[in-house]
Structure formats: C-alpha cells, structure tokens
Design an enzyme around this catalytic site. Structure first.
Site, short mmCIF file in Angstrom:
data_model
loop_
_atom_site.label_atom_id
_atom_site.label_comp_id
_atom_site.label_asym_id
_atom_site.label_seq_id
_atom_site.Cartn_x
_atom_site.Cartn_y
_atom_site.Cartn_z
N TRP A 150 66.94 34.41 45.73
CA TRP A 150 65.74 34.48 44.90
C TRP A 150 66.11 34.40 43.42
O TRP A 150 65.39 33.79 42.62
CB TRP A 150 64.98 35.78 45.16
CG TRP A 150 63.78 35.98 44.31
CD1 TRP A 150 62.50 35.57 44.55
CD2 TRP A 150 63.72 36.64 43.03
NE1 TRP A 150 61.66 35.94 43.53
CE2 TRP A 150 62.38 36.60 42.58
CE3 TRP A 150 64.67 37.27 42.23
CZ2 TRP A 150 61.98 37.15 41.37
CZ3 TRP A 150 64.27 37.83 41.01
CH2 TRP A 150 62.94 37.76 40.60
N HIS A 151 67.25 34.99 43.06
CA HIS A 151 67.62 35.03 41.65
C HIS A 151 68.03 33.66 41.11
O HIS A 151 67.90 33.42 39.90
CB HIS A 151 68.74 36.03 41.43
CG HIS A 151 68.29 37.46 41.37
ND1 HIS A 151 68.06 38.21 42.50
CD2 HIS A 151 67.99 38.26 40.32
CE1 HIS A 151 67.65 39.41 42.15
NE2 HIS A 151 67.60 39.47 40.84
N GLY A 152 68.53 32.80 41.95
CA GLY A 152 68.92 31.50 41.42
C GLY A 152 69.49 30.58 42.47
O GLY A 152 70.05 31.03 43.48
#
Length: 490
Positions: free
Chosen positions: A324-326
């Site tokens: 989700w973060h990257g």
C-alpha cells in the site's frame, strides 16, 4: 497546496472567515468547493478521478442502503471495490507488476509479450481517499452504517481538505455526523487548533526538513558513503525525520479541522516509546493499522483461527500494508519485516516471559519496558532502511555496510569521521538535535499527562512565552522551501 506554504497561509484564513460568516446551510458547500480547490492546486485533472470515486461510491452506498440483505447489496459492493482498487492498480501498481513479471519471465527464460507501460502521474493522496471510501462502502454493506443520502455531504466526506491527501483515514460513522451538525465559532477550539498546527509545523520544518538535509545525501548516494557510522547516523536521522514529517502533517490536519469545529481521530500516540513491535503498531499510523485490522485481518479470520493461520493472516496484512505504501520491492520488504516481527513476537511470548523471570526483569517493570523499548526502536529503525532506500539493491548495500568500519576504526577515528561530517552539516545537526530533543521531550511528557489540558491552565505569561519561543524556533530554524510531506507520495 502544502500546509507549510504561503498559498495555504492565505487560503486557510479566508476559508475560516467565510465558513463562520455564512449561514449554516452554505457552510458544507463552501468546504466542498474549498476542498476541490485545495486538491486541484496540484493538478486540476486529479479532481476528475476524485469526483469519479465519489459518484460511484455514493451511488453504491445509496443503493445498498435501500436493499435489505447482503446478497442483493453484493453487486454494488463489487462495483465500488472494482472501481477503487482498479484505480489504485492502474495508477499505482500496473508498471510495478508489469516490470516484475517481465523480470521473472526473463530469469526463467520464458517468452515475453510486448506489454506497454502506463505513463500516468500518481494522483496525490489516492491511496488515502480510496481506502476511506472503501471503508465506508464495506460498513454500509455490513449494515453498520446507513448509506448517506445527501450527495454534497458524502462528497465532502471523501474530499475534506485537511485529511484528503495524507489522512488520517476517517470512518463514515465518525465524520458524516459531524458534517450534519452546525459548528459555531469557539475561541477555545480555535486556540487549541492553532496550537496543534504550530506544533505540527515545528515538527515538519524544524525537525523533519532539517534532518532531510542529512538523510538525503547519504540515502540517495549510499555507495559514496561506505562507512558504517555514517550509514547508522543517516538511518537514525530518517527514523526521526519520518516521524516528524508524518506526525507533523497529522497535527496540522487535526488542528486545521479543529478550528473549523471538526474532530479527527488520533493517528500517532508516542510510537517510539513502545516497548514492543505490536505496541508500536498500536501507536503508529493508527488509522491505517485499524483499517487493515477491520477490513482485512478480521475478514481473513483474525486470531480466531488456529495459530499458524493467525500468523499467516498477520503476515499477509503487513505484506499488503507494505505494498500500500508504494509500488517498489523496498516497501514490500519493509512490510514483510514488520510482519515477521509481529509473528515472532506473538509466537515467542511465552519464552519472553520465562526469560524475564530468569533475568529478574519481571521484578523491575520500568527496566523491562526500557529494554523492550530499545530493542523495538532498533528493529523499527532497521526496517526504515528499506522504506527510505531508493531501490532494493541500495537497501541491501546499506544493511551490508552497517557493520563495516567499526572494527578497524578506534574510538578516535570514529569520532574524527563524525566530526568531519558534523562540520560539513553543522547547522543542520545542531538544529536537528535541538528539534529532536524538544519533540521527544514533549512526546514523553504527553504520555503521562494531557499536555494541552495542562498547558491551558498555565498562567498567560507562561503560555505566551511558549508561543513566542516556538514561533522563533520555527522562523529561525525552519526550512521553508515547500518541501513535500513524505506520505504525499502514497
């Protein structure tokens, strides 16, 4: 538009003045217009994607609220999930999965097809507002929340500018009732909000942006800095940089909303004072952690299943959280590390208790918390290397080099190395050390007492002296170059 920009310094007072001057029925429309203006200040076309998400999820939630059972609601749930997750995939993950699949096929000597890349800019904040909207849809589907009938109110819930681009990820049951109420001007709330905004600005421009001047040269060119002491210094600096940056944004967002009469949920609660990794995740980015708990971990079975399946569920949640973060393997490894930390922490709980009894730590709770806190901080800081590194190869190089340069360097040589570095970055180091000390001191004090309540009861001379001192620190030590917040990239 950034909270730490002149643009916002002009924009926000105008919004506040108009908001409390207008009749109540016009206030939400004003906030909706202001929110879209705020978002369009980056790129106007971003607003089309935001509007599309709003239209689809409003329709899905409205239709589901008219249907009595989950079976008939399910097509609208899938419509919303497909549109939101499809948007994330196309804009954020398509090229990542494409490149990874091609690299795997080449490694296995398999034939590859010519799959074009997608040249699209990642819309700012897309991961945040899509997750917020998905949470609303799932709550409506499960019957926990009535679908919002007023389109303008729902559009404001999705687009409310204080938390639009980097959270906190709010729930419909918490925010929608607030948009239905009339908020009068409250001097005490305004003062409290301004205080929170000032503190968030201090953490951003004095702590985070100063530390960035130390972190970026080393992490952007790690092969030019093979010395373990410098790499350790950069890792520790980033550990405090990301906290100052992200929690600073959250304080600014909460303060902005509080001035207007709205309350956001707490997103950080002194995470670096945690005595365990599970404790860290109960205190860090709380809105995202609770989102994954409620909408992924529990549906997977949570801890109500056999232990091995519960460990699997926990690991999967953090693997997805990393992604989700990257769209980079560095974030996947970061999530996997934290997943492994939590699985091992849960699995080893009985042995930890036995070890505490055997070493006598069980009889000294404060010492035990201190030892646990140091170990937790070291594990979290190590994982941040993968979060910050530009590539997996850079991260692996840094972890490989961290132990280097200590054995053949004596204390004087290490001191000389750090002294040369500090002479080159003296202003940044001095300001950063002062900022970190003040930030962590206030955070520690806040554990034991409600700092805002305590401060509100101090004599006026105390309070105004503190305000002046904080303002001077921001003005003289802050970096004002419109540096973007780290979590805007997610």
């Amino acid at each position: 538009m950034l909270f730490n920009s002149l643009h916002f310094l002009v924009f926000f007072p105008i919004v506040v003045g108009l908001y409390f001057s207008l009749p109540p029925r016009w206030r939400n429309p004003l906030l909706l217009i202001a929110s879209y203006y705020f978002y369009m200040s980056w790129r106007p076309e971003y607003a089309l994607l935001l509007l599309a998400t709003t239209l689809i999820d409003y329709y899905s939630g409205y239709r589901m609220s008219q249907l009595p059972d989950k079976a008939r609601r399910r097509p609208y749930l899938w419509l919303s999930l497909a549109s939101n997750l499809g948007t994330l995939f196309v804009f954020k993950y398509f090229n990542f999965f494409r490149d990874s699949a091609l690299q795997l096929a080449q490694a296995l000597h398999l034939p590859t097809a010519a799959v074009p890349t997608v040249s699209l800019l990642l819309p700012v904040g897309v991961s945040f507002y899509t997750f917020q909207s998905v949470g609303y849809i799932i709550d409506v589907y499960q019957g926990k929340l009535e679908g919002e009938r007023n389109f303008g109110r729902f559009a404001l819930f999705v687009a409310f500018f204080p938390q639009l681009v980097a959270g906190p990820i709010e729930r419909g049951g918490h925010m929608l009732p607030q948009f239905r109420r009339t908020h009068s001007f409250d001097y005490a709330r305004v003062v409290s909000g301004l205080r929170l905004m000032a503190w968030g600005l201090f953490k951003k421009v004095v702590v985070a942006d100063r530390l960035a001047l130390l972190v970026n040269p080393i992490f952007n060119n790690p092969h030019q800095h093979p010395e373990g002491p410098l790499l350790l210094l950069a890792t520790l600096a980033f550990t405090f940089q990301i906290y100052g940056d992200f929690s600073g944004y959250t304080d600014l967002a909460r303060g902005t909303a509080r001035i207007l009469g709205f309350d956001f949920n707490l997103n950080f609660r002194q995470p670096y004072f945690s005595a365990s990794v599970p404790g860290f995740w109960r205190r860090w980015h709380i809105s995202l952690s609770s989102w994954f708990r409620d909408y992924l971990y529990i549906p997977l079975g949570g801890s109500r299943v056999r232990p091995t399946r519960a460990y699997f569920n926990l690991f999967v949640v953090f693997l997805v959280s990393g992604l989700w973060h990257g769209a980079n393997w560095t974030f996947v490894v970061w999530g996997a590390l934290h997943g492994a930390y939590l699985v091992l922490s849960t699995w080893a709980r009985p042995w930890r208790e036995q070890l505490a009894q055997a070493t006598g730590l069980a009889a000294h709770p404060a010492l035990r918390r201190g030892v646990g806190g140091l170990i937790t901080f070291a594990l979290v800081a190590y994982a941040w290397i993968f979060f910050r590194a530009n590539s997996l190869s850079d991260a692996l190089y840094i972890t490989k080099q961290l132990p280097q340069g200590w054995g053949h360097l004596n204390g004087r040589e290490i001191g000389q190395l750090l002294l040369e570095f500090s002479q080159h970055y003296r202003p940044e180091l001095l300001a950063a050390v002062l900022g970190i000390g003040l930030m962590m001191g206030v955070e520690y004090f806040g554990i034991h007492r409600s700092l805002q309540a305590w401060w509100s009861h101090r004599p006026p001379a105390w309070r105004w002296s503190g305000y002046v001192a904080l303002t001077l620190l921001i003005v003289y030590l802050g970096i004002f170059n419109n540096t973007q917040f780290i979590y805007f990239q997610f």
